[in-house]
Design a protein around this motif. Structure first.
Motif, mmCIF file in Angstrom:
data_model
loop_
_atom_site.group_PDB
_atom_site.id
_atom_site.type_symbol
_atom_site.label_atom_id
_atom_site.label_comp_id
_atom_site.label_asym_id
_atom_site.label_seq_id
_atom_site.Cartn_x
_atom_site.Cartn_y
_atom_site.Cartn_z
ATOM 1 N N GLU A 68 34.513 -0.072 -5.164
ATOM 2 C CA GLU A 68 34.089 -0.661 -6.453
ATOM 3 C C GLU A 68 32.431 -0.688 -6.327
ATOM 4 O OE1 GLU A 68 34.311 -4.882 -8.600
ATOM 5 O OE2 GLU A 68 35.686 -4.350 -7.138
ATOM 6 N N ILE A 69 31.674 -0.287 -7.374
ATOM 7 C CA ILE A 69 30.089 -0.321 -7.431
ATOM 8 C C ILE A 69 29.692 -0.905 -8.839
ATOM 9 C CG2 ILE A 69 30.076 1.967 -5.956
ATOM 10 C CD1 ILE A 69 29.785 3.309 -8.644
ATOM 11 N N SER A 70 28.611 -1.228 -8.710
ATOM 12 C CA SER A 70 27.832 -1.973 -10.107
ATOM 13 C C SER A 70 27.555 -1.104 -10.942
ATOM 14 C CB SER A 70 26.935 -2.667 -9.782
ATOM 15 O OG SER A 70 25.889 -1.956 -8.989
ATOM 16 N N ARG A 71 27.284 -1.502 -12.088
ATOM 17 C CA ARG A 71 26.878 -0.432 -13.116
ATOM 18 C C ARG A 71 25.334 0.078 -12.680
ATOM 19 N NH1 ARG A 71 26.727 0.232 -19.080
ATOM 20 N NH2 ARG A 71 24.602 0.914 -19.614
ATOM 21 N N GLU A 72 24.650 -0.731 -12.091
ATOM 22 C CA GLU A 72 23.317 -0.431 -11.561
ATOM 23 C C GLU A 72 23.313 0.704 -10.603
ATOM 24 O OE1 GLU A 72 24.076 -3.506 -11.976
ATOM 25 O OE2 GLU A 72 22.798 -3.802 -13.861
ATOM 26 N N GLN A 73 24.410 0.459 -9.836
ATOM 27 C CA GLN A 73 24.707 1.607 -8.572
ATOM 28 C C GLN A 73 25.335 2.934 -9.294
ATOM 29 O OE1 GLN A 73 27.480 -0.898 -6.406
ATOM 30 N NE2 GLN A 73 25.688 -0.707 -4.642
ATOM 31 N N ALA A 74 26.106 2.769 -10.327
ATOM 32 C CA ALA A 74 26.884 3.931 -11.158
ATOM 33 C C ALA A 74 25.616 4.637 -11.591
ATOM 34 C CB ALA A 74 27.920 3.506 -11.938
ATOM 35 N N LEU B 135 35.646 4.622 -14.664
ATOM 36 C CA LEU B 135 35.104 3.683 -15.551
ATOM 37 C C LEU B 135 36.099 2.980 -16.472
ATOM 38 C CD1 LEU B 135 33.053 2.274 -17.780
ATOM 39 C CD2 LEU B 135 33.080 4.473 -19.033
ATOM 40 N N SER B 136 36.506 1.442 -16.333
ATOM 41 C CA SER B 136 37.550 0.960 -17.114
ATOM 42 C C SER B 136 36.834 -0.036 -17.844
ATOM 43 C CB SER B 136 38.212 0.462 -16.002
ATOM 44 O OG SER B 136 38.802 1.231 -15.057
ATOM 45 N N LEU B 137 37.684 -0.781 -18.968
ATOM 46 C CA LEU B 137 37.231 -1.728 -19.632
ATOM 47 C C LEU B 137 37.934 -2.874 -19.138
ATOM 48 C CD1 LEU B 137 36.298 -0.419 -23.207
ATOM 49 C CD2 LEU B 137 34.799 -0.944 -21.397
ATOM 50 N N PHE C 83 33.202 -0.167 -12.713
ATOM 51 C CA PHE C 83 32.862 1.083 -12.319
ATOM 52 C C PHE C 83 33.487 1.126 -10.939
ATOM 53 C CE2 PHE C 83 29.486 0.460 -15.429
ATOM 54 C CZ PHE C 83 29.366 1.793 -16.066
ATOM 55 N N ARG C 84 34.171 2.240 -10.491
ATOM 56 C CA ARG C 84 34.641 2.551 -8.978
ATOM 57 C C ARG C 84 34.045 3.887 -8.669
ATOM 58 N NH1 ARG C 84 37.660 -1.554 -7.141
ATOM 59 N NH2 ARG C 84 38.399 -0.396 -5.206
ATOM 60 N N GLU C 85 33.766 4.316 -7.535
ATOM 61 C CA GLU C 85 33.471 5.735 -7.070
ATOM 62 C C GLU C 85 34.527 6.276 -6.123
ATOM 63 O OE1 GLU C 85 30.126 8.581 -4.939
ATOM 64 O OE2 GLU C 85 29.634 6.301 -5.096
ATOM 65 N N ILE C 86 35.047 7.501 -6.522
ATOM 66 C CA ILE C 86 35.986 8.059 -5.723
ATOM 67 C C ILE C 86 35.460 9.006 -4.791
ATOM 68 C CG2 ILE C 86 38.082 9.509 -5.465
ATOM 69 C CD1 ILE C 86 38.409 6.956 -7.107
ATOM 70 N N MET C 87 35.631 8.759 -3.414
ATOM 71 C CA MET C 87 35.120 9.594 -2.184
ATOM 72 C C MET C 87 36.118 10.114 -1.344
ATOM 73 S SD MET C 87 32.098 7.162 -1.448
ATOM 74 C CE MET C 87 30.731 8.203 -0.718
ATOM 75 N N PHE C 88 35.753 11.341 -0.369
ATOM 76 C CA PHE C 88 36.640 11.815 0.251
ATOM 77 C C PHE C 88 36.450 11.982 1.667
ATOM 78 C CE2 PHE C 88 35.999 13.229 -4.136
ATOM 79 C CZ PHE C 88 37.272 13.376 -4.595
ATOM 80 N N GLN C 89 37.422 11.977 2.466
ATOM 81 C CA GLN C 89 37.538 12.245 3.992
ATOM 82 C C GLN C 89 38.164 13.844 4.306
ATOM 83 O OE1 GLN C 89 39.729 9.245 5.769
ATOM 84 N NE2 GLN C 89 37.955 7.976 6.059
#
Length: 461
Positions: free
Chosen positions: A252-258, A303-305, A312-318
């Motif tokens: 999970e991230i903020s709008r500012e981070q996104a 992005l969800s309402l 906002f949520r960021e998807i990352m990978f290992q």
């Protein structure tokens, strides 16, 4: 499902041209057809052609029609496309452009279309017609020049006739918005109470507005496969395609981070995506769990309402099970990034329609073929449709594709694009058509002239 799409007077298309997904007289690979009461539908089509032949423009036409339906003819989108009429014929500037979708809804076929003068940003005509062998039935037709507006009262009960007449009177001369978009808007909800036949309008709107169009470098792409509910299935698919990804993480991230480090144009694009999501939600057309997947500056953001507020949520990978090394989407290879987007098709819901420009971009030819084969197996049990454009001639294999799943786009002498169904050539099912295609047999390859006329052809081999 999509039955046919037609366009005229847009970009390189002058006269009306059509992509049809009605199956022809082809016997092989019948297991992946959709069988309707009166005909069979294809779930796949591939469009081949030279650069600048018009392959991408048929895809742009589908997106253009969908955006006019959602945003209207007086939107920034319409303004930026004012000069996208077929300009090789100067008289087209003030002529109508034509768009029509034929759609299979609840076992019946409907033709929804409209004509718009793109340069004037003026909708001229609009129609919805039920198509049937015994005869076509108009559901509604309107002409904004004359004010003529017809709505079939068989789709209304007596209580709603007067209410609908008010809506018709209000929209007789409206040229900046399509009636279909207006009649499904949230402030018209009363007319749908106890009126099940009218839900057809919402279904038509939803089907067109949810066609997923993707370009090679689109700034906002699908990534519909990336749901926190199916990470395990997605990981299995990524392993099958040999990407090296071993885990997927949602943060999970903020709008500012996104939106950090984005320019004003990019921020505006994100805001447009939020607004589109709100519009689709208000019209009841959003089928994807209230979430949009976005490639924002190389990061994959969900992005969800939530209560009308964007989250906002960021998807990352290992990779290779190394837990202290986490990568953003932009750290992945171009092929992996492309594949993550394309996997949206594999995990799609029934009735999803995908149109992908240059499917093979950034993909190894064997990976492209493997993806198509995977889709074909999925299509045996799912009613999803995929239309692609491609330069990959190795896909022209009649062991892989049906003759009626192949289209060529060529340029006429006038410079306009012409769509040619491959099955009109009546080739044998065992012919090596990729070689014939590259030799110019089907007229959809580039014809080169030498930059240096004094060089012989063999010098350029």
């Amino acid at each position: 499902m999509l039955v046919r799409f037609s366009v005229g007077n847009l970009c390189s298309y002058n006269e009306h041209q059509t992509i049809s997904l009605i199956s022809g007289n082809v016997k092989n690979h019948s297991e992946r057809l959709y069988v309707s009461r009166d005909f069979k539908l294809l779930k796949f089509a591939a469009i081949f052609g030279a650069n600048a032949s018009g392959k991408s423009n048929i895809i742009k036409a589908v997106q253009f029609a969908g955006n006019i339906l959602i945003y209207g003819a007086n939107s920034p989108f319409a303004d930026s496309n004012r000069y996208n009429y077929h300009r090789l014929n100067h008289s087209n500037k003030n002529k109508n452009s034509y768009f029509e979708f034929e759609l299979l809804v609840d076992g019946e076929v409907y033709a929804y279309g409209f004509e718009i003068c793109i340069f004037q940003k003026r909708i001229r005509e609009e129609w919805l017609i039920k198509l049937d062998k015994s005869g076509d039935t108009s559901i509604f037709t309107r002409n904004t020049d004359t004010g003529d507006f017809y709505f079939n009262d068989q789709y209304l009960n007596s209580q709603n006739t007067n209410r609908m007449q008010i809506y018709l009177d209000d929209n007789k001369y409206v040229t900046d918005k399509l009636f279909l978009a207006e009649i499904v808007s949230i402030n018209k909800s009363e007319i749908y109470k106890n009126e099940s036949r009218l839900f057809l309008l919402k279904k038509i709107y939803g089907m067109i507005s949810q066609i997923n169009v993707s370009y090679p470098n689109t700034p906002v792409t699908g990534y519909e496969s990336l749901s926190e509910d199916n990470f395990s299935e997605l990981l299995n698919a990524l392993r099958c395609f040999d990407t090296g990804i071993s885990n997927i993480i949602s943060k999970e991230i903020s709008r500012e981070q996104a939106l950090d480090k984005l320019n004003s144009s990019q921020i505006s694009y994100v805001d447009d995506a939020i607004e589109k999501l709100r519009i689709l939600n208000s019209n009841g057309a959003n089928r994807h769990n209230n979430t949009v997947r976005m490639n924002i500056d190389g990061r994959l953001i969900l992005l969800s309402l939530i209560d009308s507020e964007p989250k906002f949520r960021e998807i990352m990978f290992q990779h290779f099970n190394i837990h202290d090394a986490i990568f953003s989407l932009r750290d992945e290879s171009d092929g992996t990034i492309r594949l993550l987007d394309l996997l949206s098709v594999i995990f799609a819901n029934d009735s999803s329609i995908f149109i992908i420009d240059e499917l093979d971009r950034s993909l190894h030819p064997q990976l492209t073929a493997h993806f198509i084969k995977t889709f074909m197996k999925i299509a045996e049990r799912k009613n999803i449709q995929l239309i692609i454009s491609t330069h990959e001639s190795r896909l022209l294999d009649l062991k892989l594709l049906r003759q009626d799943e192949i289209y060529f786009v060529s340029r006429a002498e006038s410079g306009s694009s012409v769509i040619i169904p491959f099955d009109t050539f009546k080739e044998r099912f065992d012919k090596k058509i990729d070689v014939a295609y590259l030799d110019g047999r089907y007229g959809a390859v580039p014809m080169f002239n030498s930059i240096f006329p004094d060089l012989d052809d063999e010098d350029l081999q």
